[in-house]
Design a protein around this motif. Structure first.
Motif, short mmCIF file in Angstrom:
data_model
loop_
_atom_site.label_atom_id
_atom_site.label_comp_id
_atom_site.label_asym_id
_atom_site.label_seq_id
_atom_site.Cartn_x
_atom_site.Cartn_y
_atom_site.Cartn_z
N HIS A 1 -48.63 -8.93 18.47
CA HIS A 1 -47.44 -8.37 19.11
C HIS A 1 -46.50 -7.67 18.13
O HIS A 1 -45.60 -6.93 18.55
CB HIS A 1 -46.66 -9.48 19.85
CG HIS A 1 -46.00 -10.45 18.94
ND1 HIS A 1 -46.69 -11.51 18.35
CD2 HIS A 1 -44.72 -10.55 18.49
CE1 HIS A 1 -45.86 -12.21 17.61
NE2 HIS A 1 -44.65 -11.65 17.67
N HIS A 2 -46.72 -7.87 16.84
CA HIS A 2 -45.86 -7.21 15.85
C HIS A 2 -46.16 -5.71 15.75
O HIS A 2 -45.33 -4.95 15.25
CB HIS A 2 -46.03 -7.86 14.48
CG HIS A 2 -45.51 -9.26 14.41
ND1 HIS A 2 -44.16 -9.56 14.47
CD2 HIS A 2 -46.16 -10.44 14.27
CE1 HIS A 2 -43.99 -10.87 14.37
NE2 HIS A 2 -45.19 -11.43 14.27
N GLY A 3 -47.33 -5.31 16.19
CA GLY A 3 -47.68 -3.89 16.14
C GLY A 3 -47.91 -3.36 14.74
O GLY A 3 -47.79 -2.16 14.49
N ALA A 4 -48.24 -4.24 13.80
CA ALA A 4 -48.46 -3.83 12.41
C ALA A 4 -49.87 -3.25 12.25
O ALA A 4 -50.75 -3.46 13.08
CB ALA A 4 -48.28 -5.03 11.48
N GLY A 5 -50.06 -2.51 11.16
CA GLY A 5 -51.36 -1.94 10.88
C GLY A 5 -52.39 -3.01 10.57
O GLY A 5 -52.04 -4.13 10.16
N ASP A 6 -53.66 -2.66 10.73
CA ASP A 6 -54.73 -3.63 10.49
C ASP A 6 -54.67 -4.19 9.08
O ASP A 6 -54.87 -5.40 8.87
CB ASP A 6 -56.09 -2.98 10.74
CG ASP A 6 -56.33 -2.66 12.20
OD1 ASP A 6 -55.58 -3.18 13.05
OD2 ASP A 6 -57.26 -1.88 12.49
N TRP A 7 -54.40 -3.33 8.08
CA TRP A 7 -54.36 -3.77 6.68
C TRP A 7 -53.24 -4.79 6.45
O TRP A 7 -53.41 -5.73 5.67
CB TRP A 7 -54.16 -2.56 5.75
CG TRP A 7 -52.84 -1.86 5.97
CD1 TRP A 7 -52.61 -0.82 6.83
CD2 TRP A 7 -51.59 -2.17 5.37
NE1 TRP A 7 -51.28 -0.46 6.79
CE2 TRP A 7 -50.63 -1.26 5.90
CE3 TRP A 7 -51.17 -3.11 4.43
CZ2 TRP A 7 -49.28 -1.30 5.52
CZ3 TRP A 7 -49.84 -3.14 4.05
CH2 TRP A 7 -48.91 -2.23 4.59
N GLU A 8 -52.12 -4.61 7.17
CA GLU A 8 -50.99 -5.51 6.97
C GLU A 8 -51.25 -6.87 7.63
O GLU A 8 -50.97 -7.91 7.03
CB GLU A 8 -49.72 -4.90 7.54
CG GLU A 8 -48.46 -5.68 7.21
CD GLU A 8 -47.18 -4.93 7.52
OE1 GLU A 8 -46.13 -5.31 6.99
OE2 GLU A 8 -47.24 -3.94 8.30
N VAL A 9 -51.80 -6.84 8.84
CA VAL A 9 -52.11 -8.10 9.51
C VAL A 9 -53.17 -8.87 8.72
O VAL A 9 -53.10 -10.09 8.59
CB VAL A 9 -52.59 -7.84 10.95
CG1 VAL A 9 -52.95 -9.16 11.64
CG2 VAL A 9 -51.52 -7.12 11.76
N ALA A 10 -54.13 -8.13 8.16
CA ALA A 10 -55.16 -8.79 7.34
C ALA A 10 -54.50 -9.50 6.15
O ALA A 10 -54.90 -10.60 5.78
CB ALA A 10 -56.18 -7.77 6.85
#
Length: 293
Positions: free
Chosen positions: A234-243
Motif C-alpha cells: 500500500h505504500h506504492g514504493a518501487g520494487d527495489w525499495e520494497v525489496a
C-alpha cells in the motif's frame, strides 16, 4: 596549528548533523555539504558549501575543494546509489581530499541478504581501489527504527524470524565517527569498525521492551516473505525499495545483523546504549504507541 578542514555530508540528517555539531564544538574547521544549503544547521565556525548532490561530480568537486577529510554519509537509497557514491568519491579525490571516512552498513558484502548492504560493499570496494586513506564505519539497524517501525496498532511485523539484531543509537555512531575524524594520525587508516549496540535482541524481545515502556501490549508478528511484500504494497514504493525493506528483516532472520562489537566503547570510552536505555532517554520515539495518543 590549524587543524585540517573536514567536510561533512548529510549535515542536515540524523548522523551527519550530529557529527558536524560535535566537530564544530571542538573548533575543528568544518564545511557542511547538502543538496539544499538552506536546510544545513547553523554551527559556530562551520561554513556551508554550495549545493552539492552526490551524483553531480563537478558540484561535489567544487564543494570539496580545499578539504582534507571527507565524512561521507551514505546517500538516500536509490537504484543509482552506488554510482552516486563513486561519483562523490572520485570528485573528492579530484578536489584533493586525502582521507575518507565512510558510513557503511553491518555485514556489507556482495551477496548480503539485505540488498542495500550490497551497495555499501561496492562503495567500499571503490574507495579501496582508489588508494585513498580510508576508514569504514559499519553501523547496523538504528535503535530509533525499532519504535518507528512499530505501528500505532502496537504491532512490529516483518520476516525477521527469531533472529537477533544489534541495533545502535545515532548518538553512539556520531560519537564514534567524531573520535575517528578528530584523530589526525594514521591509526584508523584501513580500519573497518562495526558500530553496534551492547547486545543483540530478537524482535519479540524488542516488542516486550516497548510494552514495558508504553504500558500497553506491543507484539512482534513474524511474516513470511509473501506476507511482508503484501503488507507493504500500500505504500506504492518501487520494487527495489520494497525489496530493501523486506530483506532488512530477512537479514536478521539469517543471523547477519547479530554481530556485537566493542568498537563503540573502544572509540568513545563509554558503553554503547542498549535498547532499554535508548527508550528511557527518548520517550518521543514511541509516543505514537502510548495508550492515549
Amino acid at each position: 596549528m590549524i587543524s585540517p578542514l573536514v567536510a561533512v555530508t548529510g549535515a542536515s540528517g540524523a548522523v551527519g548533523g550530529r557529527v558536524a555539531a560535535r566537530l564544530a564544538r571542538t573548533g575543528v574547521p568544518v564545511r557542511l555539504l547538502g543538496r539544499d544549503p538552506s536546510r544545513l544547521p547553523q554551527l559556530p565556525g562551520a561554513v556551508s558549501a554550495p549545493p552539492a548532490a552526490y551524483g553531480d561530480g563537478e558540484g561535489m568537486r567544487r564543494a570539496l575543494d580545499g578539504a582534507h577529510t571527507l565524512f561521507l554519509v551514505s546517500a538516500h537509497e536509490s537504484p543509482d546509489r552506488v554510482l552516486e557514491h563513486t561519483t562523490a568519491v572520485d570528485a573528492a579525490l579530484a578536489a584533493g581530499v586525502e582521507r575518507i571516512v565512510y558510513v557503511s552498513f553491518l555485514g556489507a558484502a556482495p551477496d548480503a541478504t539485505f540488498t542495500f548492504a550490497r551497495d555499501h560493499w561496492h562503495t567500499e570496494a571503490h574507495i579501496r581501489m582508489t588508494g585513498v586513506r580510508h576508514t569504514f564505519l559499519r553501523d547496523g539497524w538504528y535503535l530509533a527504527a525499532i519504535p518507528a517501525m512499530t505501528g500505532t496498532d502496537g504491532i512490529l511485523r516483518g520476516p525477521g524470524g527469531e533472529g537477533r539484531v544489534s541495533a545502535v543509537a545515532h548518538e553512539d555512531i556520531a560519537d564514534s565517527a567524531s573520535a575517528v575524524l578528530l584523530d589526525e594520525g594514521t591509526g584508523h587508516d584501513g580500519a573497518t569498525y562495526d558500530l553496534t549496540g551492547p547486545e543483540a535482541f530478537t524482535l519479540a524481545e524488542a516488542a516486550a521492551e516497548l510494552s514495558r515502556c508504553t504500558g500497553r501490549e506491543v507484539r512482534y508478528v513474524p511474516e513470511t516473505r509473501e506476507e511482508a511484500y503484501a503488507s507493504r504494497a500500500h505504500h506504492g514504493a518501487g520494487d527495489w525499495e520494497v525489496a530493501g525493506w523486506v530483506t532488512s528483516y530477512e537479514a536478521i532472520a539469517a543471523g547477519e545483523l547479530a554481530t556485537v562489537s566493542d568498537a563503540v566503547p573502544t572509540l568513545t570510552g563509554r558503553p554503547a546504549q542498549s535498547l532499554a536505555v535508548f527508550l528511557r532517554e527518548n520517550p518521543d520515539s514511541y509516543r505514537h504507541l502510548l495508550p492515549d495518543s
